[in-house]
Design a protein around this motif. Structure first.
Motif, PDB file in Angstrom:
ATOM      1  N   ASP A  99       0.817  -1.198   0.000  1.00  0.00           N
ATOM      2  CA  ASP A  99       0.000   0.000   0.000  1.00  0.00           C
ATOM      3  C   ASP A  99       0.863   1.265   0.000  1.00  0.00           C
ATOM      4  OD1 ASP A  99       1.000  -0.426   2.506  1.00  0.00           O
ATOM      5  OD2 ASP A  99      -0.807   0.211   3.574  1.00  0.00           O
ATOM      6  N   LYS A 100       2.183   1.084  -0.013  1.00  0.00           N
ATOM      7  CA  LYS A 100       3.066   2.244  -0.067  1.00  0.00           C
ATOM      8  C   LYS A 100       3.260   2.685  -1.515  1.00  0.00           C
ATOM      9  CE  LYS A 100       5.844   1.256   4.062  1.00  0.00           C
ATOM     10  NZ  LYS A 100       7.211   1.086   4.567  1.00  0.00           N
ATOM     11  N   LYS A 101       3.559   3.951  -1.696  1.00  0.00           N
ATOM     12  CA  LYS A 101       3.793   4.448  -3.043  1.00  0.00           C
ATOM     13  C   LYS A 101       5.095   3.909  -3.609  1.00  0.00           C
ATOM     14  CE  LYS A 101       1.122   8.701  -2.620  1.00  0.00           C
ATOM     15  NZ  LYS A 101       1.152  10.180  -2.694  1.00  0.00           N
ATOM     16  N   ARG A 102       6.115   3.810  -2.792  1.00  0.00           N
ATOM     17  CA  ARG A 102       7.404   3.299  -3.251  1.00  0.00           C
ATOM     18  C   ARG A 102       8.188   2.768  -2.060  1.00  0.00           C
ATOM     19  NH1 ARG A 102      10.702   8.461  -5.381  1.00  0.00           N
ATOM     20  NH2 ARG A 102      12.421   6.980  -5.388  1.00  0.00           N
ATOM     21  N   ALA A 103       9.022   1.773  -2.334  1.00  0.00           N
ATOM     22  CA  ALA A 103       9.881   1.232  -1.279  1.00  0.00           C
ATOM     23  C   ALA A 103      10.977   2.236  -0.948  1.00  0.00           C
ATOM     24  CB  ALA A 103      10.506  -0.080  -1.757  1.00  0.00           C
ATOM     25  N   ASN A 104      11.442   2.200   0.288  1.00  0.00           N
ATOM     26  CA  ASN A 104      12.524   3.090   0.668  1.00  0.00           C
ATOM     27  C   ASN A 104      13.755   2.288   1.073  1.00  0.00           C
ATOM     28  OD1 ASN A 104      12.197   2.261   3.405  1.00  0.00           O
ATOM     29  ND2 ASN A 104      10.597   3.814   3.696  1.00  0.00           N
ATOM     30  N   LEU A 105      14.787   2.996   1.490  1.00  0.00           N
ATOM     31  CA  LEU A 105      16.068   2.360   1.814  1.00  0.00           C
ATOM     32  C   LEU A 105      15.910   1.351   2.947  1.00  0.00           C
ATOM     33  CD1 LEU A 105      18.911   2.982   0.578  1.00  0.00           C
ATOM     34  CD2 LEU A 105      19.406   4.224   2.686  1.00  0.00           C
ATOM     35  N   ARG A 106      15.093   1.670   3.940  1.00  0.00           N
ATOM     36  CA  ARG A 106      14.895   0.753   5.076  1.00  0.00           C
ATOM     37  C   ARG A 106      14.165  -0.515   4.633  1.00  0.00           C
ATOM     38  NH1 ARG A 106      16.337   2.982   9.783  1.00  0.00           N
ATOM     39  NH2 ARG A 106      16.541   5.255   9.875  1.00  0.00           N
ATOM     40  N   ASP A 107      13.226  -0.366   3.690  1.00  0.00           N
ATOM     41  CA  ASP A 107      12.523  -1.543   3.168  1.00  0.00           C
ATOM     42  C   ASP A 107      13.515  -2.508   2.512  1.00  0.00           C
ATOM     43  OD1 ASP A 107      10.011  -0.565   3.944  1.00  0.00           O
ATOM     44  OD2 ASP A 107       9.803   0.573   2.073  1.00  0.00           O
ATOM     45  N   VAL A 108      14.427  -1.958   1.739  1.00  0.00           N
ATOM     46  CA  VAL A 108      15.425  -2.794   1.066  1.00  0.00           C
ATOM     47  C   VAL A 108      16.313  -3.481   2.089  1.00  0.00           C
ATOM     48  CG1 VAL A 108      17.420  -2.784  -0.488  1.00  0.00           C
ATOM     49  CG2 VAL A 108      15.420  -1.376  -1.025  1.00  0.00           C
ATOM     50  N   ALA A 109      16.769  -2.719   3.089  1.00  0.00           N
ATOM     51  CA  ALA A 109      17.646  -3.287   4.107  1.00  0.00           C
ATOM     52  C   ALA A 109      16.956  -4.422   4.861  1.00  0.00           C
ATOM     53  CB  ALA A 109      18.090  -2.190   5.080  1.00  0.00           C
ATOM     54  N   LYS A 110      15.685  -4.227   5.233  1.00  0.00           N
ATOM     55  CA  LYS A 110      14.942  -5.255   5.980  1.00  0.00           C
ATOM     56  C   LYS A 110      14.759  -6.513   5.148  1.00  0.00           C
ATOM     57  CE  LYS A 110      10.682  -5.949   8.627  1.00  0.00           C
ATOM     58  NZ  LYS A 110       9.429  -5.309   9.118  1.00  0.00           N
ATOM     59  N   ALA A 111      14.371  -6.330   3.857  1.00  0.00           N
ATOM     60  CA  ALA A 111      14.136  -7.491   2.993  1.00  0.00           C
ATOM     61  C   ALA A 111      15.420  -8.249   2.693  1.00  0.00           C
ATOM     62  CB  ALA A 111      13.473  -7.035   1.694  1.00  0.00           C
ATOM     63  N   ALA A 112      16.546  -7.528   2.622  1.00  0.00           N
ATOM     64  CA  ALA A 112      17.823  -8.176   2.300  1.00  0.00           C
ATOM     65  C   ALA A 112      18.531  -8.690   3.539  1.00  0.00           C
ATOM     66  CB  ALA A 112      18.719  -7.186   1.561  1.00  0.00           C
ATOM     67  N   GLY A 113      18.041  -8.324   4.719  1.00  0.00           N
ATOM     68  CA  GLY A 113      18.666  -8.771   5.951  1.00  0.00           C
ATOM     69  C   GLY A 113      20.003  -8.122   6.212  1.00  0.00           C
ATOM     70  N   VAL A 114      20.127  -6.858   5.804  1.00  0.00           N
ATOM     71  CA  VAL A 114      21.381  -6.132   6.020  1.00  0.00           C
ATOM     72  C   VAL A 114      21.055  -4.783   6.632  1.00  0.00           C
ATOM     73  CG1 VAL A 114      22.552  -7.298   4.094  1.00  0.00           C
ATOM     74  CG2 VAL A 114      21.354  -5.123   3.703  1.00  0.00           C
ATOM     75  N   SER A 115      22.087  -4.032   6.942  1.00  0.00           N
ATOM     76  CA  SER A 115      21.874  -2.703   7.512  1.00  0.00           C
ATOM     77  C   SER A 115      21.608  -1.685   6.404  1.00  0.00           C
ATOM     78  CB  SER A 115      23.112  -2.266   8.307  1.00  0.00           C
ATOM     79  OG  SER A 115      24.215  -2.062   7.427  1.00  0.00           O
ATOM     80  N   VAL A 116      21.030  -0.544   6.821  1.00  0.00           N
ATOM     81  CA  VAL A 116      20.810   0.550   5.879  1.00  0.00           C
ATOM     82  C   VAL A 116      22.141   1.033   5.302  1.00  0.00           C
ATOM     83  CG1 VAL A 116      20.052   2.954   5.679  1.00  0.00           C
ATOM     84  CG2 VAL A 116      18.647   1.293   6.945  1.00  0.00           C
ATOM     85  N   ALA A 117      23.174   1.044   6.129  1.00  0.00           N
ATOM     86  CA  ALA A 117      24.497   1.481   5.679  1.00  0.00           C
ATOM     87  C   ALA A 117      25.022   0.588   4.561  1.00  0.00           C
ATOM     88  CB  ALA A 117      25.470   1.510   6.846  1.00  0.00           C
ATOM     89  N   THR A 118      24.755  -0.712   4.661  1.00  0.00           N
ATOM     90  CA  THR A 118      25.209  -1.639   3.619  1.00  0.00           C
ATOM     91  C   THR A 118      24.499  -1.370   2.301  1.00  0.00           C
ATOM     92  OG1 THR A 118      25.746  -3.355   5.228  1.00  0.00           O
ATOM     93  CG2 THR A 118      25.368  -4.078   2.963  1.00  0.00           C
ATOM     94  N   VAL A 119      23.187  -1.125   2.362  1.00  0.00           N
ATOM     95  CA  VAL A 119      22.445  -0.794   1.143  1.00  0.00           C
ATOM     96  C   VAL A 119      23.009   0.479   0.523  1.00  0.00           C
ATOM     97  CG1 VAL A 119      20.201  -0.211   0.172  1.00  0.00           C
ATOM     98  CG2 VAL A 119      20.354  -1.919   1.999  1.00  0.00           C
ATOM     99  N   SER A 120      23.321   1.462   1.370  1.00  0.00           N
ATOM    100  CA  SER A 120      23.877   2.716   0.885  1.00  0.00           C
ATOM    101  C   SER A 120      25.204   2.488   0.175  1.00  0.00           C
ATOM    102  CB  SER A 120      24.070   3.687   2.046  1.00  0.00           C
ATOM    103  OG  SER A 120      24.652   4.893   1.608  1.00  0.00           O
ATOM    104  N   ARG A 121      26.048   1.595   0.754  1.00  0.00           N
ATOM    105  CA  ARG A 121      27.329   1.317   0.114  1.00  0.00           C
ATOM    106  C   ARG A 121      27.137   0.613  -1.225  1.00  0.00           C
ATOM    107  NH1 ARG A 121      28.908   0.064   5.383  1.00  0.00           N
ATOM    108  NH2 ARG A 121      28.785  -2.187   4.982  1.00  0.00           N
ATOM    109  N   VAL A 122      26.164  -0.261  -1.325  1.00  0.00           N
ATOM    110  CA  VAL A 122      25.882  -0.939  -2.592  1.00  0.00           C
ATOM    111  C   VAL A 122      25.490   0.086  -3.657  1.00  0.00           C
ATOM    112  CG1 VAL A 122      24.292  -2.510  -3.770  1.00  0.00           C
ATOM    113  CG2 VAL A 122      25.249  -3.137  -1.543  1.00  0.00           C
ATOM    114  N   LEU A 123      24.738   1.107  -3.254  1.00  0.00           N
ATOM    115  CA  LEU A 123      24.287   2.115  -4.208  1.00  0.00           C
ATOM    116  C   LEU A 123      25.394   3.086  -4.602  1.00  0.00           C
ATOM    117  CD1 LEU A 123      20.834   2.952  -2.595  1.00  0.00           C
ATOM    118  CD2 LEU A 123      21.199   1.741  -4.741  1.00  0.00           C
ATOM    119  N   ASN A 124      26.248   3.440  -3.641  1.00  0.00           N
ATOM    120  CA  ASN A 124      27.217   4.504  -3.883  1.00  0.00           C
ATOM    121  C   ASN A 124      28.642   4.037  -4.111  1.00  0.00           C
ATOM    122  OD1 ASN A 124      25.447   6.923  -3.481  1.00  0.00           O
ATOM    123  ND2 ASN A 124      25.168   5.979  -1.473  1.00  0.00           N
TER     124      ASN A 124
END
Length: 341
Positions: free
Chosen positions: A10-35
């Motif tokens: 029901d959300k308009k778009r997934a956010n960084l925390r959604d990705v981190a939770k689904a992948a079982g990693v920290s938000v910082a790790t998702v950020s490093r993958v992106l940057n």
């Protein structure tokens, strides 16, 4: 994953925390993958990238700026978007910046120096990493603003190797000299010069200085609005002159096309009765009737060169040198050798 997808459905778009939770990693790790993906272990990186794809996650510019400290966009300030010459320049600039992973945000100034300062401040406030300007004459407040922000700033459409800003452009004096010299060589000694408003436009002032440097010509000057309508008004004024000029040199193709159209409506034969020369070499100019002789200004090459200069400045710390691009005479059917009078 399916349950998690339903939970955020029901959300308009997934956010960084959604990705981190689904992948079982920290938000910082998702950020490093992106940057900085090479700093993350391959298995972890692949897992996060898979989740990003499944969640259709697209990081916002604001989020990237928070995580990387960079917005990765360049601001461009141009007088107007009504003139095709600026559209061609901006398209080439944007395409070249994209090769460096940079985006372009454009703002118009209407040739008003105070508006330019305010628009520049707005671009800086939202995170512009560099500015691209038109011409070299600007309000002192603009230079103070960019200096205070330590913002890489480049001037275009003008070549000034010793100016306060690095420049990429053409010598407007030479372009105008080339214009009237060609008409002089065709035997024209009475030439009308059609130009836009001089106030606040350093390019037009330079072109008029170039015109006046060529001797042996009787000039009449027509300052009109920078538009097709302005060109038409100039044509009316010129036809009323005695003696009538045998040629018209316009400081832009927009004005020249306005002149052509008005002369045709009045059934004045071009170039048999009067020759017309433009400046810019817009794509439409070779398709007018008659096809418009003009001075080609390399605006696409200028846009690409400006993009490369800004990209290398931001990404590699390479301060740009001034770059001079040469204008070129394009002869078509709107100019003819003057018959004996």
């Amino acid at each position: 994953m399916a349950e998690f997808m339903r939970a955020i459905g029901d959300k308009k778009r997934a956010n960084l925390r959604d990705v981190a939770k689904a992948a079982g990693v920290s938000v910082a790790t998702v950020s490093r993958v992106l940057n900085s993906p090479n700093s993350v272990a391959p298995n972890t990186r692949e897992n996060v990238q898979r989740v990003i794809g499944e969640l259709r996650f697209t990081p916002s510019a604001a989020a990237r700026a928070i995580n990387s400290g960079r917005t990765r966009f360049v601001g461009a300030l141009v007088p107007t978007l009504d003139n095709a010459i600026f559209a061609r320049f901006l398209a080439a600039l944007e395409n070249t910046l994209a090769e460096f992973g940079l985006a372009l945000v454009v703002s118009t100034t209407g040739e008003d120096p105070n508006t330019e300062v305010e628009k520049a401040k707005s671009l800086i406030d939202i995170g512009a990493e560099a500015l691209v300007l038109s011409g070299v004459a600007h309000a002192p407040a603009l230079f103070e603003l960019t200096k205070a922000a330590q913002l890489p700033t480049l001037a275009t459409s003008y070549f000034e190797p010793d100016g306060p800003l690095p420049t990429i452009g053409y010598d407007n004096i030479v372009a105008a000299q080339m214009s009237v010299q060609h008409l002089l060589e065709q035997g024209h000694h009475r030439i009308a010069i059609v130009h836009g408003p001089v106030h606040r436009n350093d390019r037009t002032r330079a072109r008029l200085n170039g015109v006046r440097s060529i001797s042996g010509i009787s000039y009449s000057f027509q300052e009109v609005d920078f538009s097709f309508e302005g060109g038409a008004q100039a044509a009316d004024n010129i036809l009323a002159l005695e003696p009538r000029p045998t040629a018209i040199a316009c400081m832009s193709d927009v004005l020249a096309i306005g002149v052509l159209q008005r002369l045709q409506r009045l059934e004045v034969s071009i170039p048999n009765e009067i020759s017309v020369l433009g400046m810019d070499d817009l794509p439409i100019s070779e398709h007018t009737f008659p096809a418009l002789s003009t001075i080609h200004l390399p605006v696409k090459r200028m846009g690409a060169a400006a993009g490369n200069a800004v990209g290398n400045w931001l990404e590699h710390g390479v301060f740009p040198n001034a770059e001079k691009l040469e204008p070129k005479l394009i002869t078509r059917e709107s100019v003819a050798k003057l018959r004996d009078q």
